[in-house]
Design a protein around this motif. Structure first.
Motif, PDB file in Angstrom:
ATOM      1  N   VAL A   1      11.084   6.648  11.994  1.00  0.00           N
ATOM      2  CA  VAL A   1      11.939   5.606  11.981  1.00  0.00           C
ATOM      3  C   VAL A   1      12.249   5.004  13.325  1.00  0.00           C
ATOM      4  N   ALA A  23      15.486  -1.691  11.792  1.00  0.00           N
ATOM      5  CA  ALA A  23      14.727  -0.484  11.524  1.00  0.00           C
ATOM      6  C   ALA A  23      13.500  -0.704  11.072  1.00  0.00           C
ATOM      7  N   SER A  24      12.533   0.090  11.536  1.00  0.00           N
ATOM      8  CA  SER A  24      10.893  -0.091  10.922  1.00  0.00           C
ATOM      9  C   SER A  24      10.732   1.301  10.783  1.00  0.00           C
ATOM     10  N   ALA A  27      11.160   4.719   5.029  1.00  0.00           N
ATOM     11  CA  ALA A  27      12.237   4.188   4.285  1.00  0.00           C
ATOM     12  C   ALA A  27      13.875   4.283   4.777  1.00  0.00           C
ATOM     13  N   PHE A  28      14.011   2.935   5.301  1.00  0.00           N
ATOM     14  CA  PHE A  28      15.516   2.913   5.893  1.00  0.00           C
ATOM     15  C   PHE A  28      16.511   3.131   4.785  1.00  0.00           C
ATOM     16  N   SER A  29      16.438   2.796   3.575  1.00  0.00           N
ATOM     17  CA  SER A  29      17.559   3.051   2.665  1.00  0.00           C
ATOM     18  C   SER A  29      17.956   4.344   2.299  1.00  0.00           C
ATOM     19  N   ARG A  71      25.513  -2.534   6.028  1.00  0.00           N
ATOM     20  CA  ARG A  71      24.124  -2.607   6.090  1.00  0.00           C
ATOM     21  C   ARG A  71      23.384  -3.378   4.873  1.00  0.00           C
ATOM     22  N   ASN A  73      19.925  -3.071   3.206  1.00  0.00           N
ATOM     23  CA  ASN A  73      18.931  -2.482   2.972  1.00  0.00           C
ATOM     24  C   ASN A  73      17.726  -3.435   2.841  1.00  0.00           C
ATOM     25  N   ASN A  76      16.456  -3.934   6.227  1.00  0.00           N
ATOM     26  CA  ASN A  76      16.434  -2.872   7.113  1.00  0.00           C
ATOM     27  C   ASN A  76      17.482  -3.057   8.225  1.00  0.00           C
ATOM     28  N   THR A  77      18.573  -3.182   8.147  1.00  0.00           N
ATOM     29  CA  THR A  77      19.382  -3.807   9.076  1.00  0.00           C
ATOM     30  C   THR A  77      20.760  -3.160   9.137  1.00  0.00           C
TER      31      THR A  77
END
Length: 121
Positions: A1, A23-24, A27-29, A71, A73, A76-77
């Motif tokens: 991540v 985020a990149s 899987a951010f979530s 957040r 999802n 992704n932030t």
């Protein structure tokens, strides 16, 4: 991540700022997200955290009622809304991602580069 924090700046006491952390990668979530800060000459300290779903949040005592973590999802932030800022909030703010529910920096596996928040009196 990979994490990229932004939104810091100079603000007067009593003002507000919203920090963002994009985020990149993986899987951010699936990650707990946290915000920490580090003032010059001091150790990195916990500010707030949010569960993977956004359903649970937790704050350091000094931030309760002033800061809000959230957040999105789908983007992704993760965000940190900071209100009623005080000069003692001046620090570099870091976002972090981890798979444990903790307040220690060691609970987090991935870190952003930090964004500077300066609160003038």
């Amino acid at each position: 991540v990979q994490l990229q924090a932004s939104g810091g700046g100079l603000v007067q006491a009593g003002g507000s700022l919203r920090l963002s952390c994009a985020a990149s990668g993986r899987a951010f979530s699936g990650y707990t997200m946290g915000w920490f800060r580090q003032a010059p000459g001091k150790e990195r300290e916990f500010v707030a955290r949010i569960s993977w779903s956004g359903g649970s949040t937790y704050y350091a005592d000094s931030e309760k009622g002033r800061f809000t973590i959230s957040r999105d999802n789908s983007k992704n932030t993760v965000y940190l809304q900071m209100n009623s800022l005080k000069p003692e909030d001046t620090a570099v703010y870091y976002c972090a991602a981890g798979q444990r529910w903790g307040t220690s920096p060691s609970s987090y596996d991935y870190w952003g580069q930090g964004t500077l928040v300066t609160v003038s009196s």
